[in-house]
Write an enzyme that holds these catalytic residues in place. Structure first.
Site, PDB file in Angstrom:
ATOM      1  N   THR A   1      19.270  63.589  65.437  1.00 40.45           N
ATOM      2  CA  THR A   1      18.453  62.971  66.707  1.00 40.45           C
ATOM      3  C   THR A   1      19.194  63.707  67.926  1.00 40.45           C
ATOM      4  OG1 THR A   1      18.065  61.075  65.490  1.00 40.45           O
ATOM      5  CG2 THR A   1      17.613  61.022  67.933  1.00 40.45           C
TER       6      THR A   1
ATOM      7  N   LYS B   1      10.989  60.816  68.413  1.00 34.75           N
ATOM      8  CA  LYS B   1      12.165  60.109  67.650  1.00 34.75           C
ATOM      9  C   LYS B   1      13.047  59.257  68.550  1.00 34.75           C
ATOM     10  CE  LYS B   1      15.648  59.101  65.334  1.00 34.75           C
ATOM     11  NZ  LYS B   1      15.380  58.126  63.991  1.00 34.75           N
TER      12      LYS B   1
ATOM     13  N   LYS C   1      24.399  56.801  71.805  1.00 35.35           N
ATOM     14  CA  LYS C   1      23.932  58.367  72.054  1.00 35.35           C
ATOM     15  C   LYS C   1      22.277  58.485  72.399  1.00 35.35           C
ATOM     16  CE  LYS C   1      23.058  60.828  68.618  1.00 35.35           C
ATOM     17  NZ  LYS C   1      22.073  61.204  67.688  1.00 35.35           N
TER      18      LYS C   1
HETATM   19  P1  NAP Z   1      27.331  60.167  60.384  1.00 34.78           P
HETATM   20  O1  NAP Z   1      27.633  59.243  58.989  1.00 34.78           O
HETATM   21  O2  NAP Z   1      28.361  59.650  61.437  1.00 34.78           O
HETATM   22  O3  NAP Z   1      27.641  61.879  60.107  1.00 34.78           O
HETATM   23  C1  NAP Z   1      27.809  62.533  61.202  1.00 34.78           C
HETATM   24  C2  NAP Z   1      27.985  64.045  60.519  1.00 34.78           C
HETATM   25  O4  NAP Z   1      28.205  64.698  61.659  1.00 34.78           O
HETATM   26  C3  NAP Z   1      29.357  64.037  59.428  1.00 34.78           C
HETATM   27  O5  NAP Z   1      28.854  65.058  58.566  1.00 34.78           O
HETATM   28  C4  NAP Z   1      30.375  64.394  60.492  1.00 34.78           C
HETATM   29  O6  NAP Z   1      31.288  65.276  59.990  1.00 34.78           O
HETATM   30  C5  NAP Z   1      29.517  65.738  61.332  1.00 34.78           C
HETATM   31  N1  NAP Z   1      30.164  65.944  62.510  1.00 34.78           N
HETATM   32  C6  NAP Z   1      30.336  65.313  63.766  1.00 34.78           C
HETATM   33  N2  NAP Z   1      30.730  65.891  64.833  1.00 34.78           N
HETATM   34  C7  NAP Z   1      31.174  67.136  64.304  1.00 34.78           C
HETATM   35  C8  NAP Z   1      31.843  68.257  64.751  1.00 34.78           C
HETATM   36  N3  NAP Z   1      32.187  68.428  65.891  1.00 34.78           N
HETATM   37  N4  NAP Z   1      31.839  69.466  63.913  1.00 34.78           N
HETATM   38  C9  NAP Z   1      31.274  69.220  62.681  1.00 34.78           C
HETATM   39  N5  NAP Z   1      30.751  68.129  61.937  1.00 34.78           N
HETATM   40  C10 NAP Z   1      30.616  66.961  62.938  1.00 34.78           C
HETATM   41  O7  NAP Z   1      26.008  60.017  61.027  1.00 34.78           O
HETATM   42  P2  NAP Z   1      24.473  59.767  60.348  1.00 34.78           P
HETATM   43  O8  NAP Z   1      24.309  58.393  60.227  1.00 34.78           O
HETATM   44  O9  NAP Z   1      24.537  60.671  58.883  1.00 34.78           O
HETATM   45  O10 NAP Z   1      23.526  60.493  61.326  1.00 34.78           O
HETATM   46  C11 NAP Z   1      23.297  61.841  61.564  1.00 34.78           C
HETATM   47  C12 NAP Z   1      22.307  62.151  62.513  1.00 34.78           C
HETATM   48  O11 NAP Z   1      20.986  61.849  62.094  1.00 34.78           O
HETATM   49  C13 NAP Z   1      22.553  61.722  63.901  1.00 34.78           C
HETATM   50  O12 NAP Z   1      22.050  62.568  64.741  1.00 34.78           O
HETATM   51  C14 NAP Z   1      21.696  60.221  63.747  1.00 34.78           C
HETATM   52  O13 NAP Z   1      21.350  59.738  65.105  1.00 34.78           O
HETATM   53  C15 NAP Z   1      20.922  60.815  63.002  1.00 34.78           C
HETATM   54  N6  NAP Z   1      19.917  59.531  62.441  1.00 34.78           N
HETATM   55  C16 NAP Z   1      20.944  58.730  61.582  1.00 34.78           C
HETATM   56  C17 NAP Z   1      20.097  57.366  61.118  1.00 34.78           C
HETATM   57  C18 NAP Z   1      20.721  56.551  60.385  1.00 34.78           C
HETATM   58  O14 NAP Z   1      20.155  55.475  59.919  1.00 34.78           O
HETATM   59  N7  NAP Z   1      22.106  56.453  59.955  1.00 34.78           N
HETATM   60  C19 NAP Z   1      18.423  57.637  60.872  1.00 34.78           C
HETATM   61  C20 NAP Z   1      17.865  58.686  61.470  1.00 34.78           C
HETATM   62  C21 NAP Z   1      18.524  59.701  62.041  1.00 34.78           C
HETATM   63  P3  NAP Z   1      32.636  64.572  59.342  1.00 34.78           P
HETATM   64  O15 NAP Z   1      32.214  64.083  58.105  1.00 34.78           O
HETATM   65  O16 NAP Z   1      33.640  65.479  59.328  1.00 34.78           O
HETATM   66  O17 NAP Z   1      32.894  63.413  60.632  1.00 34.78           O
END
Ligand code: NAP
Length: 284
Positions: free
Chosen positions: A91, A167, A235
């Site tokens: 997102t 979104k 965010k």
């Molecule tokens: P998450 O579990 O916090 O995972 C974030 C990912 O980004 C991890 O792989 C993290 O790596 C990586 N990352 C963050 N900063 C980084 C950097 N500077 N360099 C390299 N890697 C980096 O988040 P998530 O829930 O999977 O969400 C991911 C995306 O999907 C977001 O944009 C979120 O808004 C969207 N989303 C989430 C959901 C939900 O329900 N969770 C639903 C729809 C959409 P590390 O493992 O090394 O920290």
């Protein structure tokens, strides 16, 4: 088809499982080490550069800044395989999506914005709703891949910003629904009505639907394990506010839920589910 995947957080790790199940060769990178046993069938890579040698690469990183750092600042577009299509499922802001589309076009790489509706458990069951926008030829190539991840792919046109705006609007509306439920509980608990009884009434009469069902259960049980982290929801509210400013529209209810999320993140609860706004900073 070989698929690169960058970002194996809560969502990414759930999504790659379905790509493997659908028979794709998946080569993935994550910044922090990931246990290979947790992702059977996925080849783990030592750098994101290797992931852009595939036919299609997904990024499922946290936000604009992470994608800027990993993809743009590191020069991945210059090193990518000719003919690569980059699918951004994170997102991100509508403005950044347009910037990415421009930069990819300059580098001769396909770009599709494909943010998703659905939490990690929905991603794990391959039932996401995917909002796809980008050049029609690129969308056509990746559609079968998106089908392996989703219940439905919603095609929203060529301007990638459309998918990202939709979104952000969807998440804004979920946050507002959570806030509405919490305020309903506040009024009724004040006169002794149990929150479970209140929600049984509300779900059985006025408000049916997935958002009310799943978040009322969390609010009732006061269980705030993510799910969707409050810091990521904050965010999204920030990005929605920025989009409102860019397009000149007023969104006063958004200011309220953004403030709620800001309070819980400031209180150190950013890793909890965003529905934690139900239990924090509510006293009069
Ligand atoms: P998450 O579990 O916090 O995972 C974030 C990912 O980004 C991890 O792989 C993290 O790596 C990586 N990352 C963050 N900063 C980084 C950097 N500077 N360099 C390299 N890697 C980096 O988040 P998530 O829930 O999977 O969400 C991911 C995306 O999907 C977001 O944009 C979120 O808004 C969207 N989303 C989430 C959901 C939900 O329900 N969770 C639903 C729809 C959409 P590390 O493992 O090394 O920290």
């Amino acid at each position: 088809m070989q698929i690169g995947f960058i970002g194996l957080g809560s969502m990414g790790s759930a999504m790659v499982h379905n790509l493997v199940k659908a028979g794709y060769e998946v080569r993935a990178w994550n910044r922090s080490p990931v246990a290979a046993e947790a992702l059977p069938g996925v080849t783990l890579l030592g750098s994101p550069r290797e992931a852009v040698q595939a036919d299609v690469v997904f990024t499922m990183l946290s936000d604009d800044a992470a994608i800027r750092e990993v993809v743009l600042d590191a020069g991945l577009l210059e090193d990518a395989r000719h003919g690569l299509i980059h699918v951004v499922t994170s997102t991100i802001s509508a403005a950044f999506a347009r910037e990415l589309a421009r930069l990819h076009e300059d580098a001769g790489i396909g770009y599709v914005s494909a943010p998703v509706l659905g939490r990690p458990n929905v991603a794990a069951s391959g039932q996401l709703n995917i909002l796809a926008a980008g050049k029609a030829d690129a969308v056509a190539v990746i559609e079968p891949v998106l089908a392996a991840l989703s219940k439905k792919v919603w095609k929203l046109g060529e301007d990638p910003a459309r998918a990202n705006a939709a979104k952000l609007a969807a998440n804004m509306m979920i946050a507002m629904a959570i806030e509405a439920m919490v305020e309903g509980v506040a009024l009724t608990e004040g006169v002794g009505l149990d929150r479970a009884d209140f929600f049984e009434l509300i779900l059985g009469t006025l408000f049916t639907g997935r958002v009310y069902e799943s978040y009322s259960a969390q609010i009732t049980s006061r269980s705030f394990e993510p799910g969707f982290k409050a810091k990521l929801a904050l965010k999204d509210m920030r990005l929605a506010s920025e989009l409102g400013k860019e397009t000149g529209c007023t969104v006063p209810m958004l200011d309220v839920v953004r403030e709620r999320l800001s309070s819980v993140v400031s209180a150190g609860l950013g890793e909890m589910d965003w529905s934690v706004i139900a239990d924090t900073g509510r006293s009069a």
